[in-house]
Design a protein around this motif. Structure first.
Motif, mmCIF file in Angstrom:
data_model
loop_
_atom_site.group_PDB
_atom_site.id
_atom_site.type_symbol
_atom_site.label_atom_id
_atom_site.label_comp_id
_atom_site.label_asym_id
_atom_site.label_seq_id
_atom_site.Cartn_x
_atom_site.Cartn_y
_atom_site.Cartn_z
ATOM 1 N N TYR A 146 0.828 -1.194 0.000
ATOM 2 C CA TYR A 146 0.000 0.000 0.000
ATOM 3 C C TYR A 146 0.866 1.249 0.000
ATOM 4 O O TYR A 146 1.991 1.249 0.511
ATOM 5 N N CYS A 147 0.311 2.324 -0.533
ATOM 6 C CA CYS A 147 0.903 3.650 -0.376
ATOM 7 C C CYS A 147 0.785 4.038 1.099
ATOM 8 O O CYS A 147 -0.035 3.484 1.840
ATOM 9 N N ILE A 148 1.574 5.017 1.519
ATOM 10 C CA ILE A 148 1.465 5.442 2.920
ATOM 11 C C ILE A 148 0.120 6.118 3.200
ATOM 12 O O ILE A 148 -0.268 6.259 4.346
ATOM 13 N N CYS A 149 -0.629 6.517 2.162
ATOM 14 C CA CYS A 149 -1.965 7.084 2.376
ATOM 15 C C CYS A 149 -2.994 5.976 2.545
ATOM 16 O O CYS A 149 -4.156 6.246 2.839
ATOM 17 N N GLY A 150 -2.611 4.706 2.349
ATOM 18 C CA GLY A 150 -3.521 3.591 2.541
ATOM 19 C C GLY A 150 -4.063 3.011 1.258
ATOM 20 O O GLY A 150 -4.761 2.005 1.272
ATOM 21 N N GLU A 151 -3.769 3.649 0.128
ATOM 22 C CA GLU A 151 -4.267 3.160 -1.157
ATOM 23 C C GLU A 151 -3.540 1.881 -1.568
ATOM 24 O O GLU A 151 -2.323 1.783 -1.434
ATOM 25 N N PHE A 152 -4.302 0.904 -2.080
ATOM 26 C CA PHE A 152 -3.690 -0.324 -2.612
ATOM 27 C C PHE A 152 -2.889 0.022 -3.858
ATOM 28 O O PHE A 152 -3.382 0.679 -4.762
ATOM 29 N N LEU B 176 2.411 7.188 -10.131
ATOM 30 C CA LEU B 176 1.954 7.909 -8.947
ATOM 31 C C LEU B 176 0.812 7.159 -8.280
ATOM 32 O O LEU B 176 0.038 6.462 -8.940
ATOM 33 N N CYS B 177 0.701 7.357 -6.965
ATOM 34 C CA CYS B 177 -0.451 6.836 -6.247
ATOM 35 C C CYS B 177 -1.708 7.486 -6.805
ATOM 36 O O CYS B 177 -1.768 8.700 -6.933
ATOM 37 N N PRO B 178 -2.736 6.698 -7.161
ATOM 38 C CA PRO B 178 -3.944 7.293 -7.743
ATOM 39 C C PRO B 178 -4.720 8.165 -6.756
ATOM 40 O O PRO B 178 -5.531 8.983 -7.167
ATOM 41 N N ARG B 179 -4.461 8.028 -5.451
ATOM 42 C CA ARG B 179 -5.202 8.818 -4.483
ATOM 43 C C ARG B 179 -4.441 10.082 -4.079
ATOM 44 O O ARG B 179 -4.954 11.181 -4.159
ATOM 45 N N CYS B 180 -3.195 9.927 -3.651
ATOM 46 C CA CYS B 180 -2.469 11.084 -3.115
ATOM 47 C C CYS B 180 -1.392 11.591 -4.068
ATOM 48 O O CYS B 180 -0.719 12.572 -3.774
ATOM 49 N N THR B 181 -1.235 10.954 -5.229
ATOM 50 C CA THR B 181 -0.293 11.333 -6.290
ATOM 51 C C THR B 181 1.176 11.342 -5.847
ATOM 52 O O THR B 181 2.018 11.940 -6.505
HETATM 53 ZN ZN LIG Z 1 -1.141 7.457 -1.786
#
Ligand SMILES: [Zn+2]
Length: 141
Positions: A30-36, A96-101
């Motif tokens: 996971y990203c550190i923002c929690g996104e898979f 990039l993370c799709p949620r927090c980029t």
């Molecule tokens: Zn993220």
């Protein structure tokens, strides 16, 4: 009375070793923002790293000596950037993370992912525990 000698047969073991690939468990990152972000057939910490930036190297293409990893990346592609390396420049197509980029990795060829021989995961970008900081995420270098 003749002496009876009993011999125990020596059995040659032909037991087949279980194949590593069939037993491999999938790992989720996971990203550190929690996104898979990533599911892969091995532990990222077991993979080799680049000398230049300590990124984890995921092999996307099979070679004569190594098999390609089985994985799926959930990321959006960012603009390519140029990194200065010893004696030249290196073009990186970032993912990039799709949620927090937040940038989580890159490859040397234009998207989609797996268009080049390797995918690189930036150090400290991913964690196996949702909602937990990866080791080294706050290191200032
Ligand atoms: Zn993220």
């Amino acid at each position: 009375m003749p002496k009876v000698v009993s011999r125990s047969a020596v059995s040659s073991s032909t037991d087949a070793q279980p194949t590593a690939s069939s037993a491999a468990a999938l790992r989720v990152y996971y990203c550190i923002c929690g996104e898979f972000i990533l599911v892969i057939d091995t532990n990222l910490s077991a993979l080799p790293r680049r000398q230049s930036d300590q990124s984890t190297i995921i092999r996307c293409r099979e070679s004569d000596t190594a098999a390609a990893r089985v994985f799926k990346l959930n990321a959006t592609s960012g603009d390519p950037i140029l990194i200065e390396r010893n004696g030249g420049h290196e073009r990186q197509y970032r993912f990039l993370c799709p949620r927090c980029t937040l940038p989580i990795g890159y490859q040397s060829t234009s998207p989609p992912v797996k268009s080049g021989p390797f995918l690189y995961i930036l150090p400290g970008a991913l964690t196996q525990m949702q909602g937990q900081l990866p080791q080294g995420a706050l290191d200032d270098e």
